[in-house]
Design an enzyme around this catalytic site. Structure first.
Site, mmCIF file in Angstrom:
data_model
loop_
_atom_site.group_PDB
_atom_site.id
_atom_site.type_symbol
_atom_site.label_atom_id
_atom_site.label_comp_id
_atom_site.label_asym_id
_atom_site.label_seq_id
_atom_site.Cartn_x
_atom_site.Cartn_y
_atom_site.Cartn_z
ATOM 1 N N GLY A 7 0.839 -1.070 -0.094
ATOM 2 C CA GLY A 7 0.025 -0.016 -0.058
ATOM 3 C C GLY A 7 0.983 1.188 -0.050
ATOM 4 O O GLY A 7 1.079 1.519 1.021
ATOM 5 N N ILE A 11 0.875 7.090 3.635
ATOM 6 C CA ILE A 11 1.423 6.520 5.018
ATOM 7 C C ILE A 11 2.733 5.482 4.360
ATOM 8 O O ILE A 11 3.525 5.464 5.013
ATOM 9 C CB ILE A 11 0.505 5.902 5.806
ATOM 10 C CG1 ILE A 11 -0.397 6.862 6.591
ATOM 11 C CG2 ILE A 11 1.455 5.171 7.090
ATOM 12 C CD1 ILE A 11 0.104 8.077 7.379
ATOM 13 N N ASN A 103 -6.198 1.979 10.740
ATOM 14 C CA ASN A 103 -6.926 2.570 11.587
ATOM 15 C C ASN A 103 -8.141 1.544 12.189
ATOM 16 O O ASN A 103 -8.437 0.684 11.618
ATOM 17 C CB ASN A 103 -7.889 3.704 11.129
ATOM 18 C CG ASN A 103 -6.949 5.028 10.942
ATOM 19 O OD1 ASN A 103 -5.834 5.114 11.783
ATOM 20 N ND2 ASN A 103 -7.223 5.709 9.587
ATOM 21 N N LYS A 205 -6.728 6.281 20.155
ATOM 22 C CA LYS A 205 -6.956 6.896 18.927
ATOM 23 C C LYS A 205 -8.203 6.683 18.265
ATOM 24 O O LYS A 205 -8.859 7.579 17.842
ATOM 25 C CB LYS A 205 -5.898 6.218 17.751
ATOM 26 C CG LYS A 205 -5.785 6.946 16.473
ATOM 27 C CD LYS A 205 -4.909 6.572 15.510
ATOM 28 C CE LYS A 205 -5.066 7.429 14.238
ATOM 29 N NZ LYS A 205 -4.162 6.954 13.079
ATOM 30 N N ASN A 213 -14.531 11.412 12.822
ATOM 31 C CA ASN A 213 -14.500 11.063 11.317
ATOM 32 C C ASN A 213 -15.937 11.153 10.737
ATOM 33 O O ASN A 213 -16.126 11.828 9.903
ATOM 34 C CB ASN A 213 -13.856 10.000 11.080
ATOM 35 C CG ASN A 213 -12.306 10.270 11.472
ATOM 36 O OD1 ASN A 213 -11.825 10.982 11.784
ATOM 37 N ND2 ASN A 213 -11.512 9.156 10.589
#
Length: 325
Positions: A7, A11, A103, A205, A213
């Protein structure tokens, strides 16, 4: 040692550039225009000061060509994990360490948790129990990702802020492989603290992600605007309290107060969350690991979560109507 970033987005590219900078043998799995740009021109990283670096590294969508890796970083968003398993499989051997940089609640959450919930499967993340067959929990190192970065255009990534990748074994043990990964990331310029209870930091987090979000995606508001509006701030607070209770029932601890967590988001200012950005771009959004999994865990723990349920239902319908789910 062979490092692979599966990916190569914002990031993943940031990780790849840092590791390449210090001489690590690193490859990137990407696709489309981004992959082609990296192949032709290298990976360009723009640091928070606006300075550019270009890294020449192997970038491909042919994972059979790359073969088995020693360390594999999974940096795709959660909706892309199941569809990517066939491509991920050739990269993994018996001794491959897999660092999940995603996440929300991870599929391995209950592996070696050490309580009555041990080895519980999270159905919304893996309804057919296929992820473990490729990403063996025995190979997993957990991570919580904090940097903010974005793809400016194919092959060019802008690092906005943050450089912390917290790490931890699901078992809580301080293993040799965990120390090696932490050291490698620190050498590459990142903060990579080892956490005994990585699940605690996952929740720390997550309580922000699961509230800010979807509210941001539903309203179009920035973090600052959500925190400064009495109505949306109240919903955020209630969602956080529900998630905190679920976390505690499952054995986790959130050390930071809800007030401090909200104030921290307020100080970020006029920032659009990643979910809002994805909604605007009509890309798949991370509802499963950030909201649906928390709802499922709440049911498992016997905790009611009316605000989380309501916001989940609303953002789910919006995502369906926009083709983002």
């Amino acid at each position: 040692m062979k490092f692979c970033i599966f990916g190569g987005g914002s990031i993943g590219g940031l990780l790849a550039g840092g590791l390449k900078r210090v001489g690590r043998d690193v490859s990137v799995v990407a696709r489309g225009a981004h992959m082609e740009a990296i192949r032709k021109h290298g990976l360009t990283l723009i640091n928070p000061n606006g300075e550019e670096e270009i890294f020449q590294l192997e970038c491909t969508d042919d994972t059979h060509k790359l073969g088995v890796q020693d360390f594999l970083f999974i940096t795709v968003k959660s909706p892309a994990l199941l569809p990517s398993l066939d491509k991920i499989k050739p990269l993994i051997g018996k001794k491959t360490s897999i660092i999940t940089c995603m996440n929300g609640i991870p599929h391995w959450y209950f592996y070696k948790i050490g309580n009555k919930f041990q080895n519980t499967k999270i159905k919304c993340l893996d309804p057919n129990n296929v992820i473990d067959k490729v990403l063996d929990p025995e190979n997993i190192i957990g991570s919580v990702v904090y940097p903010a970065s974005t793809i400016v255009k194919p092959g060019i990534i802008k690092h906005i802020n943050g450089n912390r990748f917290s790490l931890g074994e699901p078992s809580g043990l301080a293993t040799e492989r965990l120390t090696f990964v932490s050291t490698a990331l620190k050498e590459a310029g990142f903060k990579a603290p080892i956490q005994k209870n990585i699940r605690d930091e996952i929740w720390l987090k997550l309580i922000g992600n699961l509230s800010f979000n979807p509210i941001s995606a539903l309203t179009g508001a920035t973090l600052e605007e959500i925190c400064n509006d009495q109505g949306t701030e109240k919903i955020v607070r209630e969602m956080m309290l529900e998630a905190k209770l679920i976390a505690e029932k499952l054995g986790a601890k959130i050390s930071m107060s809800i007030e401090r967590r909200i104030d921290g988001a307020r100080k970020v200012g006029a920032h659009k969350t990643s979910m809002l950005q994805d909604i605007e771009a009509k890309k798949p959004i991370e509802i499963d690991s950030i909201l649906f999994a928390v709802k499922e865990l709440g049911n498992l723990a016997g905790v009611k979560s009316p605000q989380i349920d309501t916001i989940s239902n609303l953002i789910s319908q919006k995502a369906k109507l926009l083709g983002c789910l």
